[in-house]
Structure formats: C-alpha cells, structure tokens
Scaffold this motif. Structure first.
Motif, PDB file in Angstrom:
ATOM      1  N   VAL A  81      32.855  41.563  36.516  1.00 20.87           N
ATOM      2  CA  VAL A  81      33.812  42.666  36.364  1.00 20.87           C
ATOM      3  C   VAL A  81      34.408  42.665  34.956  1.00 20.87           C
ATOM      4  O   VAL A  81      34.593  43.731  34.353  1.00 20.87           O
ATOM      5  CB  VAL A  81      34.882  42.643  37.489  1.00 20.87           C
ATOM      6  CG1 VAL A  81      35.766  41.427  37.394  1.00 20.87           C
ATOM      7  CG2 VAL A  81      35.707  43.922  37.465  1.00 20.87           C
ATOM      8  N   VAL A  82      34.668  41.490  34.395  1.00 20.94           N
ATOM      9  CA  VAL A  82      35.206  41.465  33.031  1.00 20.94           C
ATOM     10  C   VAL A  82      34.152  41.994  32.049  1.00 20.94           C
ATOM     11  O   VAL A  82      34.459  42.806  31.158  1.00 20.94           O
ATOM     12  CB  VAL A  82      35.680  40.045  32.640  1.00 20.94           C
ATOM     13  CG1 VAL A  82      35.985  39.956  31.151  1.00 20.94           C
ATOM     14  CG2 VAL A  82      36.920  39.663  33.452  1.00 20.94           C
ATOM     15  N   ALA A  83      32.906  41.589  32.238  1.00 24.35           N
ATOM     16  CA  ALA A  83      31.841  42.035  31.326  1.00 24.35           C
ATOM     17  C   ALA A  83      31.649  43.547  31.412  1.00 24.35           C
ATOM     18  O   ALA A  83      31.249  44.195  30.440  1.00 24.35           O
ATOM     19  CB  ALA A  83      30.537  41.307  31.647  1.00 24.35           C
ATOM     20  N   GLU A  84      31.955  44.114  32.578  1.00 24.71           N
ATOM     21  CA  GLU A  84      31.796  45.562  32.741  1.00 24.71           C
ATOM     22  C   GLU A  84      32.811  46.321  31.878  1.00 24.71           C
ATOM     23  O   GLU A  84      32.499  47.348  31.283  1.00 24.71           O
ATOM     24  CB  GLU A  84      31.978  45.907  34.224  1.00 24.71           C
ATOM     25  CG  GLU A  84      31.721  47.371  34.544  1.00 24.71           C
ATOM     26  CD  GLU A  84      32.101  47.692  35.988  1.00 24.71           C
ATOM     27  OE1 GLU A  84      32.061  46.755  36.843  1.00 24.71           O
ATOM     28  OE2 GLU A  84      32.493  48.841  36.244  1.00 24.71           O
ATOM     29  N   PHE A  85      34.045  45.777  31.809  1.00 28.36           N
ATOM     30  CA  PHE A  85      35.100  46.512  31.109  1.00 28.36           C
ATOM     31  C   PHE A  85      35.306  46.096  29.650  1.00 28.36           C
ATOM     32  O   PHE A  85      35.811  46.870  28.849  1.00 28.36           O
ATOM     33  CB  PHE A  85      36.429  46.349  31.865  1.00 28.36           C
ATOM     34  CG  PHE A  85      36.484  47.128  33.137  1.00 28.36           C
ATOM     35  CD1 PHE A  85      36.830  48.482  33.109  1.00 28.36           C
ATOM     36  CD2 PHE A  85      36.181  46.550  34.365  1.00 28.36           C
ATOM     37  CE1 PHE A  85      36.880  49.221  34.282  1.00 28.36           C
ATOM     38  CE2 PHE A  85      36.226  47.286  35.543  1.00 28.36           C
ATOM     39  CZ  PHE A  85      36.581  48.627  35.507  1.00 28.36           C
ATOM     40  N   ALA A  86      34.964  44.859  29.323  1.00 26.63           N
ATOM     41  CA  ALA A  86      35.274  44.350  27.976  1.00 26.63           C
ATOM     42  C   ALA A  86      34.149  44.659  26.990  1.00 26.63           C
ATOM     43  O   ALA A  86      32.977  44.620  27.358  1.00 26.63           O
ATOM     44  CB  ALA A  86      35.480  42.839  28.034  1.00 26.63           C
ATOM     45  N   ASP A  87      34.520  44.946  25.755  1.00 23.97           N
ATOM     46  CA  ASP A  87      33.517  45.029  24.695  1.00 23.97           C
ATOM     47  C   ASP A  87      33.261  43.635  24.114  1.00 23.97           C
ATOM     48  O   ASP A  87      32.174  43.352  23.622  1.00 23.97           O
ATOM     49  CB  ASP A  87      33.984  46.011  23.620  1.00 23.97           C
ATOM     50  CG  ASP A  87      34.102  47.414  24.193  1.00 23.97           C
ATOM     51  OD1 ASP A  87      33.067  47.972  24.594  1.00 23.97           O
ATOM     52  OD2 ASP A  87      35.237  47.926  24.301  1.00 23.97           O
ATOM     53  N   VAL A  88      34.275  42.799  24.152  1.00 25.12           N
ATOM     54  CA  VAL A  88      34.150  41.395  23.750  1.00 25.12           C
ATOM     55  C   VAL A  88      34.871  40.566  24.820  1.00 25.12           C
ATOM     56  O   VAL A  88      36.011  40.884  25.171  1.00 25.12           O
ATOM     57  CB  VAL A  88      34.813  41.135  22.371  1.00 25.12           C
ATOM     58  CG1 VAL A  88      34.734  39.653  22.012  1.00 25.12           C
ATOM     59  CG2 VAL A  88      34.168  41.979  21.283  1.00 25.12           C
ATOM     60  N   ILE A  89      34.208  39.521  25.318  1.00 29.52           N
ATOM     61  CA  ILE A  89      34.808  38.659  26.345  1.00 29.52           C
ATOM     62  C   ILE A  89      35.477  37.469  25.665  1.00 29.52           C
ATOM     63  O   ILE A  89      34.835  36.752  24.897  1.00 29.52           O
ATOM     64  CB  ILE A  89      33.731  38.135  27.322  1.00 29.52           C
ATOM     65  CG1 ILE A  89      33.052  39.316  28.026  1.00 29.52           C
ATOM     66  CG2 ILE A  89      34.344  37.165  28.327  1.00 29.52           C
ATOM     67  CD1 ILE A  89      31.877  38.886  28.906  1.00 29.52           C
ATOM     68  N   GLN A  90      36.752  37.282  25.964  1.00 30.51           N
ATOM     69  CA  GLN A  90      37.472  36.156  25.356  1.00 30.51           C
ATOM     70  C   GLN A  90      37.432  34.936  26.270  1.00 30.51           C
ATOM     71  O   GLN A  90      37.690  35.039  27.465  1.00 30.51           O
ATOM     72  CB  GLN A  90      38.918  36.585  25.095  1.00 30.51           C
ATOM     73  CG  GLN A  90      39.768  35.470  24.520  1.00 30.51           C
ATOM     74  CD  GLN A  90      41.185  35.947  24.207  1.00 30.51           C
ATOM     75  OE1 GLN A  90      41.392  37.046  23.682  1.00 30.51           O
ATOM     76  NE2 GLN A  90      42.163  35.142  24.544  1.00 30.51           N
ATOM     77  N   GLU A 125      25.132  39.342  27.977  1.00 30.43           N
ATOM     78  CA  GLU A 125      24.910  39.967  26.671  1.00 30.43           C
ATOM     79  C   GLU A 125      26.149  40.339  25.862  1.00 30.43           C
ATOM     80  O   GLU A 125      26.047  40.611  24.667  1.00 30.43           O
ATOM     81  CB  GLU A 125      24.054  41.221  26.854  1.00 30.43           C
ATOM     82  CG  GLU A 125      22.666  40.884  27.388  1.00 30.43           C
ATOM     83  CD  GLU A 125      21.682  42.020  27.188  1.00 30.43           C
ATOM     84  OE1 GLU A 125      22.137  43.169  26.976  1.00 30.43           O
ATOM     85  OE2 GLU A 125      20.463  41.744  27.228  1.00 30.43           O
ATOM     86  N   LYS A 126      27.296  40.425  26.501  1.00 33.49           N
ATOM     87  CA  LYS A 126      28.472  40.847  25.744  1.00 33.49           C
ATOM     88  C   LYS A 126      28.875  39.770  24.727  1.00 33.49           C
ATOM     89  O   LYS A 126      28.803  38.574  25.026  1.00 33.49           O
ATOM     90  CB  LYS A 126      29.655  41.099  26.706  1.00 33.49           C
ATOM     91  CG  LYS A 126      29.556  42.420  27.479  1.00 33.49           C
ATOM     92  CD  LYS A 126      29.940  43.607  26.630  1.00 33.49           C
ATOM     93  CE  LYS A 126      29.579  44.954  27.267  1.00 33.49           C
ATOM     94  NZ  LYS A 126      30.534  45.391  28.265  1.00 33.49           N
ATOM     95  N   PRO A 127      29.331  40.199  23.547  1.00 35.33           N
ATOM     96  CA  PRO A 127      29.798  39.209  22.559  1.00 35.33           C
ATOM     97  C   PRO A 127      30.965  38.389  23.120  1.00 35.33           C
ATOM     98  O   PRO A 127      31.721  38.882  23.971  1.00 35.33           O
ATOM     99  CB  PRO A 127      30.280  40.075  21.385  1.00 35.33           C
ATOM    100  CG  PRO A 127      29.583  41.382  21.552  1.00 35.33           C
ATOM    101  CD  PRO A 127      29.399  41.576  23.024  1.00 35.33           C
ATOM    102  N   VAL A 128      31.092  37.179  22.619  1.00 33.99           N
ATOM    103  CA  VAL A 128      32.096  36.243  23.131  1.00 33.99           C
ATOM    104  C   VAL A 128      33.037  35.814  22.004  1.00 33.99           C
ATOM    105  O   VAL A 128      32.587  35.451  20.914  1.00 33.99           O
ATOM    106  CB  VAL A 128      31.420  34.995  23.738  1.00 33.99           C
ATOM    107  CG1 VAL A 128      32.464  33.994  24.213  1.00 33.99           C
ATOM    108  CG2 VAL A 128      30.495  35.395  24.882  1.00 33.99           C
ATOM    109  N   LEU A 129      34.332  35.902  22.298  1.00 36.67           N
ATOM    110  CA  LEU A 129      35.352  35.398  21.373  1.00 36.67           C
ATOM    111  C   LEU A 129      35.770  34.032  21.893  1.00 36.67           C
ATOM    112  O   LEU A 129      36.338  33.932  22.986  1.00 36.67           O
ATOM    113  CB  LEU A 129      36.549  36.358  21.394  1.00 36.67           C
ATOM    114  CG  LEU A 129      37.734  35.964  20.533  1.00 36.67           C
ATOM    115  CD1 LEU A 129      37.343  35.979  19.072  1.00 36.67           C
ATOM    116  CD2 LEU A 129      38.885  36.930  20.767  1.00 36.67           C
TER     117      LEU A 129
END
Lengths: 352, 352, 352, 352
Positions: free
Chosen positions: A180-189, A208-212
């Motif tokens: 669910v976080v990956a669905e909404f975030a452009d970058v996952i912290q 696949e989402k970029p990670v901070l």
C-alpha cells in the motif's frame, strides 16, 4: 586481508595457518617483520569476515581488512561516476544526483487531516519544493503518542499530490504495509530506527520504487552503506542516502548532532545521492535555517525540511517544524547559497 | 510538567498560556521567581510531549518533565515489587526475577546443523544452563554474510529441546515469521537492531510467549523502557530486559561497551527481570568470563553466553563464543560468585 | 606497518614509494593482491605515525598499524608479567597489583575541615580501607563552585595520615603545585580532565611518588595507555590506572558509563595495576555498591570509593558519597565477593 | 531551581525541606500536583549545585535547573548583543564578531623551521588570511612524537609576523610558559585537551591577550561555555570559541565529527565570537573545503585552516593540511559563499 600473527608464533603454526587459508581458496604471502610475521591474502576476500578469520589460530593477533565490505554501493562500482535517481512526479521527472540541481523535500512530520496536508503542499510547492513529505505510519518513542493515521493518511497524500503535482515521500515501517505504501509513494522512506531492519531492506530492494534510506542514529558510515548494499543487492538501484543527525554525548540543545562531514565522506565512497534532514538533525526549528544553508554549501544533493501550517498544534515534532512563512524566507536565503555553488534549480513550470 | 517562561515575558502572555493550558485539562500554578516565571502543571501529564508543549508560545524557554514517561514498566506500577517471568520448559518451570536464582542461557550465535546444535545443547545442559539460545534468522551487517537457516533451524532447535529438556530462546526479525517463531520458541528474542521496530513490538505484545528485549546499541535506558512499554501496553506482561553492550567512542578492543550500571539503574526504575549478554557486550571470548562474573556480583537475574563447539569454524560470531570446555570452567567460576551473593541455582533435577 | 595502495596505482609509483620508504630505514615487502598492492614494512615502525605515512603519495589508500604504539606500558615490555606498585604508608607498605589483595581507597571528594577529614579517616580505616582520598585542589565545572582549600587542606590530610596511619591520595591540578603535593601525598592523582595534560604528565614522570592516572572521559584505552607511557618514559615506573566512567549518549540516570570491560582489556595489554572508581563512575551513591561488587568480581586490583560523614552537607559531589555506615556495610558485602575470588586482604595490624 | 519530591513524601518532610531551603536564603513555593509535590525556588539560584541540593532529603526525586549556569558568557549578560574581540596586528586591527567580516586564520600545525614558516605566512597572507597559526608547544598523543620546538619556534613566529604583518595565534600548554607565549602571540590558544585545565584558564583570564578556547573533544556546549566563564570571571573579556570536532562512535573516515550545529546553538546562548577549525574537525585535507564552505554558510565568524608548504613532509598533522595551492583555490571558493552571505572581507591593504 592482512593477518597479523603474535610475537613468538612458532614457524610450524604459521605454516599450518597458511595452508588452512589455502584451502579457503586464498594465497597467503608471508612478510617477516622485525617482531612479527604478517600474512597478506591475495584472492577474493570481500566476503570474508575478519572476526571469523581471527579464530583460525590462537596465534592470530588481528585481521585487517584492506578491501571495503560494500561493493554495489561503492564509487568504484560505477568507475567513479555519480548515479542519478530519477523520480517521475505529476510535475515531471525530478533527478537526485551530484550533477543536478538541489531537490527540496518539505512537509509536515505527520499527515493530520486533509485541509492541513493540502494547504502545506500548496505552500511548499509555491515556495519551490519538489516533493511533499508526510508520515502516515509514525515511529514514536511512546506507545501512548500519536501513531499516524495509516492508510487513510496515504489517501490524503494522494489528494495533495493531485492538487499540487508534487511527488510524495512517506515512511514504510513494516513489511505488511509495503504494497500500500508503494502504491501511494513516489519514494519510499526507511526511517532511522529501521536502517538495520534487514528483512525490510530486502523487501524494498525487491520492488521498484526508489528508496530514501535514513541513517540510523548510531550507524557508522560503513553500517549505512552496508544497509544500502542490502537494497542494491536485492535489485533496486535507486537509493538516496539521508543524514538526519547522530546520537552523541551532547543532547541538551540540539537533539541530535547533524553530521555534515558525511557529505564529503560519502562523496568519495559512494555514487549514491545524498540528502540532509536538518529538521530531525537538530530537533529545533530555530537551528534549521543555518544547517540547511550549510548543507548546500557542503554539497548536498537534496534537503528535507519539516514545514507545518501551525507548528504549535502539530500532533508530532512541532518544535522542529518551520511555519510556511519561515520556509518561504528560508527558500530565498537558500537560493543565494544555491546559486553561488551552481546547484539552484531553475523555476519549475507550474502545471497545477 | 514544569513550563519555564523566558525572562521578560509579558504578564498578558503568561495569562494567555495559562488559560490555553487550562483548555487542555491542566491546572497551572504560577511561581514568580527573581528572574523568571514558572508554571507548574497539576493534572494528568504523563501523555504530554514536552517538546510539543514548548510550541504553545515563543516565550516558553523550556518544558521539564517531572513524571516518568513509562507507566507499566515502572517499579511504581507494581508498588515497588519485582515481577517474575515464569517460563515452562520440558525440564520444568524456570523463573526469571530479582528474588530467584540466576538463570543461565547458553548456545551458539546461529544454528548451523543438527549435530552441532544438539551437541551444544547437551554440553551446556550438563554444565548447568537452563535455556538454549540459537539463531534461525540472523541480522547481519552484510547482505553477503550467512543469514541463518530460517525455519529449518527452528526444527533443529525443537530437536535439541526434546533431546535435553532445555527451553529455547531465538530471535524474531520480521512480523511474517512471528507465528512460526512463537510455535518453536519458549522465549522470543527481539534483537538490538529491532528494539525500536514499534510494529514488531506491538505484535509480540499481542501474543503470549515471553519476550526477551535486547537494548538497542544507542538506546538510552528511557528509550529501552519505552520499548518495553510498547509490549506491556499491548497486553503481554512477560518481558525480560537484556543489556548487550552500547556503542561508544572506543571500539578498538571491546566491540561494544557493556553497561553494567544498567543493573542498579534498572532495579530502581522497573520491576522487570534483567539479563546481561557479555558475549555481544564485549565481542571477544577472552573478555566474557570477567564480565559474566561482574554481572552476577552486580545483581543480574540472568546471563546469556555464547558457546560453540568449534568457534573457529562458526558461521557467525565465532570470536565471541566460548568452547564447551571454557564454558564448563566458567560455570564453576561463576558458581563461586553466585553462591557468595545467594543467587546460585540448586542443581536441577534432570528429566531428560 | 602495512601500506595499502589504491586500485590502479601505476607500477612506477609503487616503486617510488618503496624506495622512499627505504630512505626511512624501512624494508618494504610488496604483496600483489587481486585488486590492490600492499606494502608490508619490516623495521622499527613503532615511532612512525600512520597518518604521516599516508601523505607519502596520493595513491596511498590507508596505512595500518600492526605494532602497538605504547611500549613501556605494554604487557610485553615485562614479558607478560604484572608489575607491582608498592607504596609505603605509616601502616606499612601496601602493594597494588594483580597478584596482591584488593587495595581500598576511601574518603571525601574534598577536604572540608579538620574534624570532617579526621573523622572520615578514622571511619574508613576502621572499616578496612588502606588509603584516604581527599581533594585539596578541585577541578570544578563552574568557576563559582568551591575550588578546594588548597595547601591548607594538604596539612589537614597530613594530620589525618598521622592520626590513622593511612596513606594519602590527592590530586595535582597544575605544575606549580607539584612540589607541595608530592610532599604530602603518598600517591599523586592526575584527574580525568588532565589525562592529556602532557606537560603535567612529564613532570610527574620526572619525580618519584607513585602516580594514579585517571582515564579521561573520552579517552580510548589506547589514549590512556599512551598517557601512562608519558609518565613511564619520563622515568617513573609506578603508575596505577583508574577507570572512572566514560562519557556516552546516556547521562540521564548514571552521570557517566563505568566501563568495567576495561579490566579484562587492560589485563591483556598492560602490566600496570587497575583501580576502579564507582563513585565518579556512576555519580550516584545508590549505584556504587553494585558496581563496587562487580569491579572485584571482574578482577580489579583496587577500588576508590567516596565516603563523607554527612553527604547532604558536602561541599562537592555529595550525591555520589556513601555515609560511613553505608561504607561499613559495603565493606562487609565486598568481603564476601573478595574472599570468593581470593583477593580479600587479611585484617591489617592496627598501629594507631 | 525546581525541587521535585517523590510520590508519597510525608507532609512533615516537605515542610522540613522548605524551611531548610529558607535558611539558604531561598523562598520555596509549593505546587501540589496530582501525584507529586514540587517546590519552586525563588531567589539567587545560579550558584547552587542541583546535585548538591538533591541531598537535602532522601525524599527529593530530582532537582531541575531553570537558570543557565553561565552568566558572563551568556547572551543575556550583554542584553542580546554580540561582543567584538578586537586584535591589533601589524596589518591593523582585526575584529572577530557576528557583525564583522569573516576572519581567516591559516598556517601549519607546528612551526618546523624559519624557511617553512615564513614561506607559509607569505602564501596565506597573499591568499587573504589575517592570522598565522603555528604550534611551538605541541600536545601529542605519543611521548615519542615531535613535541614542538618550544621557545625557538616562538621567535620564528615573530619573524613571520614581521615579514608579513599577520597576527600570530599559538597554543599555550602549561602555565610556566604563559609569559613567553603571551609576549609573542596576538591571540593565545588553549587547546581541546586543556579546555578543562581550570588552573590554566584562570591564568589566561588574569592577563590581557585575547584567548582562543577550543572545545574539548567530549565537552558539551555547556561545559565549553563554563570553561569560557572561567576566563571571563578572571577578568579577560576577549574570548573566541573554536569548534574543532567532537569524539563520536564513528571515527573510521573523519577523525572527529565537526559539530556545525554549534554555530546556531552558540549564537542563541552566548555573545562570544565563533570560529570553526575544519582541519582538526575532519582530520583529512580532502574533507576540509566542503566543511569550510559549510561553516561560512552556517554563520561562523572565523575559520582556522591548516596549510603546509609540503604536507607529506610535515612533522605533525600532515594529512589534514592543505597545500598553499589548494588553499588559494579554497579562498576563491569560500569568497563566493562569503559574499553571498555578506561576510566576505574587503581586500586588505597590503603593507608588507
């Protein structure tokens, strides 16, 4: 890897150790010193654990690593070239990296309600920010403190994204919420407290989402790069490193010690982009502007700054949040430094 | 809670702050000092965040907490009485607590294969240990290091339990594995790196197996008790605290600094049982005996000691593991101190 | 010393570095690894500074020390044997050392007046202490705090010595007072804040009274042994090392973190006797007994404990002082541990 | 000062404590909370020691300070105004202070010989520096390392001063050298290791030359301001504070952690000028430029930078020294930031 033998090691033991190391696929070269014998190991040693090797004989005094323990995170891995992390947002693609303009991330500690998050998004967008930060899941020291609004807050971030075109950065605390976080975030912290939650690192590395990746509060630079290595090794090359203050002996005025020397140190060790969070890094809004300015001068690729429309009513971290007015002024102040060092972004084309 | 106003705060602002605090259900009492005015807050203040309250007015200089932020973990919560954590094992119920004999936990860092874990279990059992430790899921700094055998290792621990009657303590790293770990473990360990993984704390708090909570390497005593509070608040009263060394400026000889003063400090603050892990606490087997002895003399309720049948071949943490022979001798040495302070267990009746 | 060259160093540069090192009287041996070249240095390298050597070429990646930087303080210097520091007192010679009974030093933080110091001396003597501690010159954080009575306090210590036969340990803060302190003290204490006051170290090294060297609050074990090396190199072999707590991130309950692992670590590195000061080490009298007991169990050669006839009226460090009654009881408690480990002194023949 | 009484303190004990505090000239006001009673102290409390006061009764839980322990160093002492430290040099008066241009201090770690110090002075003067730094007395970790040329080096500094007109900053290590150092130095430096050498602080406070007070490597901001208070209280108002890196858990890449947040923190607490030393602060010349730039952006009043004509041959601290060429370039880079924040000095009139 260098194996130092104790003074007085019998010759036969040195031979035994050498031949045992040979069975590990290593080719030890013996150096006979004035007092000690040292074995230099030629071969693939990056995966070896120096502590492990010390146990090969009671005559081993110490084992010194000559190779860095991180590979994919190392600058050498890209032959000295910086990597770019490109994030697509409704306002267009934004690139984090050494050869690109400063990227500004701003927003509240946590998403409190629709009005506040959309107002904050509009204000930071107008001031020039590229991303909106805001916590849906909040790690709090006390179980009795506000823990974030969870999934409903993610929906509010989506609304703010739609209203402003800003990209969204929000924290993932536990693997069941990854999808669910990956669905909404452009970058996952990944927050400081989870920097060595290796299970979580493997999982964000496998999507696949970029990670901070925030630095843990007692993490060495090497620990931090090894945490990034977990994500990279799992297949995700888009990692941004964020310094947010380390824990030291003095916590009376600033809550943490913002380690800005991490900027030049990381620059020589890794190709990954570097972000600084002076809000958590100092814990007090009055110290944030000076440290934001310093970060740019030291070469940061990105800044994360807490902004809240009404810090004194904030449900979390109010004392370190700037008001929108103070943030407007800070963006002006920062632009002077940013232009001086050639890292200030051109005004973005406003779509919203 | 005490609110200190800055020198020169206008009277009208003090009144405004007082009445705003009144709307929070608090009754401020004003103390007029020589230079400053202080507001003392009467009421339910334990849930308030001092940093938050500081934002109520720019004239607030500082907010000082007078009540401790932890409740269920506090000694006062049990009116000064220690709590017992009773764990049933095949060999009978074992009690961790201030008024009970020392409980000894021993075993390898990680479960490597059936033979080694069963041999180790038999050896530590024979020497007098009550629990077998052994990692199935291992948090490792490097993604390239051995990560533990996972579920199959849990089966080997079950075999060792059956063979010896020892209780099992093993680490849980991520919530998806909670059910399977809880099925095999008599005590679930939360490791230092997950001490502030609040999602995981809530989940182990919502099940019934006792929890061993290791101190994070940069966690203050208060952070640690607040982490225990998460578990207690979620409904699980059976928490054991384990000191395993903190991170300080000197890491050249001992890998961590074992904070033995945590024993008397915790004793005054909390009712929970206290375990010490001198193996991780020092990182070198040669320092373990001295620190194990010191722990007993300082009043520890339990000790966790790494033992490996062949430390130089260990897949992890070999340098801090004792051989079974050294562990036998250490148990003899410890018994001298344990008897001197009246905490040495009577020889257990052997069931297996 | 091991010189690690960067990946890709030209062969000609490696030759240049080798021949430059040759001009320093060293004989480099070249080890060609898979990725890197390493130069092992044979010769007298103990005086070389690794940081210095790094500058020999921009192609040097790192320089690793293989020999310890301390010589006279090292255990090897005495071929593995512990050294004894013998101090003559009116009650006879007292020996500090690994193979001797525990030496107990007790007394107030500072000498306040004749009655209090003589009463304290009598009480700690009766309880079994061998030395009286008491400050004449006091290092205080604030210039407005009590700074010690200076030379007149030395006279009071002399009176207490005469009245009880106890040896005297008192702190020297500045070189102009060396002569007068050396006249009155049986052991000269160098405090934590002066541990790297190298001028002072050289001066106490050039006189004959034994020196008690407290560990600086951020001194590594190596820094501390190098400070001892200053004294030894100046000609005075009688140095006692005293751990008194280091500064870490957690200072809320205990003022410092008492590093008891210093005991086994020092034991392997140095021949010098080891004292522990649990009073400064914790900063609170209620934590002192547990840590005193732990020190003995861990193998300390000596203990320094603050005792004040009326801690609540003490001019300095009251909160960490025991009352004489509590000290009496602690000596009983300690004797149980001390006897268990075979380090408790026989009752002294009372001369006074 | 706020005295918090324990839960359950008998009313009669609260009365006793109140009346005892009354005898100290304080007027306690009692606040009755839900669980606890708190006594607020009105009166002159700045000189009281909270630890001391805790001993007034076993029922006292804690004593919280409301006033800062430093007075003359506090910003309030000058009613919020910054102080200027004016130093006369052959090239004219130079002012250190918040409302003045950046002052640049440069030079080698230690004075090695006449040629090198005069060459360095000419080079840093030409690049725009205002002061020459250079050690005559050097604090070195090892007694076997170069200890400085002492008085003869002071003569060489005098020659460099005459040749270039630059002011001289050099370190005083021990009180017997005060007169000679004061004769040659324009500013007397007290090094990090002597920051709490209170005898020395009193002595430099009792003479007239301005004092540069480096922060101790484990000194809190408060400790540091109290050390300044010693100098101010002894009568010397001309104190400059210099941050040079603190000791933290990570020392692998940067030798110390440069605490730049000290700049905004000190700005709110004290009126004294603030200098940053990025050379000692990082320990590696390659990190110095980024941190020098950051210091200016964060608001530093002065910078101290090590420059050596031939770092690889330096007798001390070579690895952190810039070459004159790199320093020239850095001055260009710094001028861009300095001008952006309005702190760059006008080109000086060259006299030499």
């Amino acid at each position: 890897m260098i194996v130092v033998m104790k003074v007085g090691t019998p010759e036969v033991e040195i031979e035994r150790v050498s031949s045992e190391l040979g069975t590990w696929g290593l080719t030890p070269e013996k150096i006979v010193g004035k007092h000690k014998v040292v074995l230099g190991l030629v071969g693939e040693t990056a995966d070896l654990d120096p502590l492990q090797m010390q146990e090969i004989s009671p005559w081993v005094e110490q084992v010194l690593r000559v190779e860095q323990p991180f590979k994919r995170a190392s600058r050498d891995y890209r032959h000295g070239e910086a990597s770019d992390v490109v994030v697509s947002t409704p306002n267009g693609a934004i690139t984090f990296g050494e050869n690109h303009p400063l990227v500004v991330v701003a927003g509240p500690c946590s998403v409190e309600n629709e009005e506040m998050i959309i107002e904050t998004a509009r204000r930071v967008k107008a001031a020039g920010a590229h991303f909106l930060r805001g916590g849906a899941y909040k790690p709090r020291t006390s179980p009795y403190a506000f823990q974030g609004h969870g999934e409903s807050a993610l929906n509010l971030l989506a609304a703010a994204r739609e209203a402003t075109g800003l990209g969204i950065i929000t924290e993932l605390m536990d693997s069941p919420e990854l999808d669910v976080v990956a669905e909404f975030a452009d970058v996952i912290q990944i927050g400081a407290r989870n920097m060595q939650n290796f299970s979580l690192l493997k999982k964000v590395g496998a999507q696949e989402k970029p990670v901070l990746l925030k630095r843990g509060m007692a993490a060495t630079i090497e620990d931090w790069l090894m945490a990034a290595e977990y994500i990279l090794a799992a297949g995700n090359p888009n990692v941004i490193l964020c310094e947010r203050g380390i824990r030291t002996f003095d916590r009376q005025y600033a809550r943490n010690t913002l380690d800005l020397s991490a900027i030049p140190v990381l620059r020589t060790l890794t190709h990954l982009p570097i972000m600084i969070d002076p809000s958590h890094g100092t814990g007090k809004s009055e110290y944030v502007p000076a440290m934001a300015m310093a970060s740019i001068a030291a070469g940061a690729d990105s800044l994360m700054i807490e902004v809240h429309p009404n810090p004194k009513k904030a449900l979390s971290d109010g004392p370190q949040s700037l008001t929108p007015e103070r943030f407007d002024r800070l963006m002006q102040e920062m632009s002077v430094i940013g232009k001086a060092v050639g890292r200030w972004p051109e005004p973005a084309v406003v779509l919203a």
